[in-house]
Write a protein that holds these residues in place. Sequence first.
Motif, PDB file in Angstrom:
ATOM      1  N   UNK A 257       0.841  -1.196   0.000  1.00 16.99           N
ATOM      2  CA  UNK A 257       0.000   0.000   0.000  1.00 16.99           C
ATOM      3  C   UNK A 257       0.883   1.256   0.000  1.00 16.99           C
ATOM      4  N   UNK A 258       2.126   1.122   0.509  1.00 22.64           N
ATOM      5  CA  UNK A 258       3.013   2.295   0.597  1.00 22.64           C
ATOM      6  C   UNK A 258       3.692   2.614  -0.744  1.00 22.64           C
ATOM      7  N   UNK A 259       3.564   1.739  -1.705  1.00 23.17           N
ATOM      8  CA  UNK A 259       4.189   2.033  -3.007  1.00 23.17           C
ATOM      9  C   UNK A 259       4.858   0.826  -3.616  1.00 23.17           C
ATOM     10  N   UNK A 260       5.465   1.060  -4.800  1.00 24.18           N
ATOM     11  CA  UNK A 260       5.974  -0.054  -5.586  1.00 24.18           C
ATOM     12  C   UNK A 260       7.409  -0.453  -5.222  1.00 24.18           C
ATOM     13  N   UNK A 261       8.147   0.438  -4.607  1.00 22.20           N
ATOM     14  CA  UNK A 261       9.521   0.079  -4.250  1.00 22.20           C
ATOM     15  C   UNK A 261      10.487   0.226  -5.404  1.00 22.20           C
ATOM     16  N   UNK A 262      11.766   0.067  -5.111  1.00 24.48           N
ATOM     17  CA  UNK A 262      12.784   0.134  -6.161  1.00 24.48           C
ATOM     18  C   UNK A 262      13.602  -1.157  -6.118  1.00 24.48           C
TER      19      UNK A 262
END
Length: 501
Positions: A257-262
């Motif tokens: 939910x916090x984002x896709x990441x790298x």
Amino acid sequence: MYDIIIIGGGVVGCSIARWLSQYKLDIALLERSSDVCEGTSKANSGICHAGYDAKTGTLKAMLNVRGSKMMEALSKELGFGYRKCGSMVLCFDENDKDKLVELYDRGLKNGVEDLKILSGKEALGIEPNLSKDVVCALHAPTGAIVDPFTLTVAMAENAAINGVTFKLCHEVTGIQKESGHYRIHVTKHPSLTDHEQKEYDEEAKIVINAAGLYADKIHNMVSSAKISITPKRGEYMLLDTTAGSFVQRTIFQLPTAKGKGVLITPTTHGNLLVGPTALDIEDKEDIETTLEGLSEIKEKSVLSAPGVPLREVITSFSGLRAKLTERCDVINPDDLNKEGDFMIGEVPDAKGFIDVAGIESPGLSAAPAIAEYVSKIVEKMTDPPLKESFIPQRKVHIPFHNADNKTRLEYIKEDPLYGNIICRCCMVTEAEIVNAIKSPVGATTSDAIKRRTGAGMGRCQSGFCNPRVVEIISRALNVPQEAVCKNDTGSEFLVNGKEDK
Ligand SMILES: Cc1cc2nc3c(=O)[nH]c(=O)nc-3n(C[C@H](O)[C@H](O)[C@H](O)COP(=O)(O)OP(=O)(O)OC[C@H]3O[C@@H](n4cnc5c(N)ncnc54)[C@H](O)[C@@H]3O)c2cc1C
């Protein structure tokens, strides 16, 4: 009149050209830039994805898994950089474990082999630089890294050897449907060896639209069902080869939910790559890197590996994903054209016109399978006979920097220019640069030399070798040094003092 014209010399267009070159067909590829691999294909993560990410039952899933299975054999046949290093998706929260299991299940359904869920301890056991916060990880041993530059160039060179005509600096500006064929309006831009700018027409029975970010513009020239592509920018930091073995595998973060990441990944050139970000933008040419983007990479990458040596950064760059925001019907063998999927097939109101649009990630991994798929569509249209003379292999020398001393001496004996090191960071010789210029889709710019030989990819980022590369291009092609460009016209390095006054 050509049997087929392919528009776009990225990894997709070049792979299609190579695949179709095994048939008795008269084919040309039109590319607006001065080299192949000047679009999205030159700026991505260089991952050959295993295939657990894409939704089951889509072209993306099918062609990713097929492409991933084809890539290793192709790398041997055509001589491009590839390493099956495996990949891992990290999960940092017990509550997210279901999502990791979902990826695992999807991978199985998509046909990905050898997937395994590891405990945090097992993950750290094989990748000791990972964060201690890793709860579990999805391990895909079939994940790999691939060199997007030599992959694209190898496809192009092999297609050219097998008879495809490459027309660089040729931009398609309009297309007209005529009875049984297409009339394609072309602007031929000045190039290093041909200064003429002219407008003229080409004709082809079949047109394949592989224009990447501009596939919407090309499609909309022939169809009343309009499509639209929006660029989504991804920024990266590239770290020196001193950091190249920080991790052995490609390390992804589980999207939450916090984002896709790298990701953090080794590259086939021995560097470490960290990124990308994901930002919708408007301008299809905007490949800047930003303070915000690079800060985001820093913040997110340390979650996977707190010690990631970002101080070893040698350059930053960005690439643009071709996100289809409006699509239309296309006809393909599997009747697949769903929201979020690649859009590959014949356009219903433009017979003989094939779209290969919306080729976002995993387009690099899928490129060979996309080519095979497109050729199935072409086969249905024309049933072309195979060429007995097709040569599937591309001859390549082991690069000088990878060769042992005995081989190096043999190279120098054969051609003394091998004894002249031009790029000190990556140990690239003059002979390799001259060979890149003389190759079938020959390099005429310093970026084209870089993609084919690695000259300029090292720590100094071409600061030392570029003047010498410019000199070699000028000598080999008999043009003034002032005319030599980084890439397209307008990117000349030197100014002619006399003319400037
Ligand atoms: C940030 C990022 C990370 C990615 N990471 C991965 C990854 O790790 N693995 C993976 O599998 N995929 C990845 N991808 C996706 C992959 O890079 C693309 O799917 C692939 O490169 C698309 O290739 P293409 O040939 O369709 O497009 P391009 O490479 O853009 O080629 C299109 C070509 O068409 C030419 N063209 C455009 N208009 C015209 C015209 N009018 N006339 C003539 N020529 C024209 C352009 O100059 C260009 O050369 C990533 C993409 C991005 C942006």
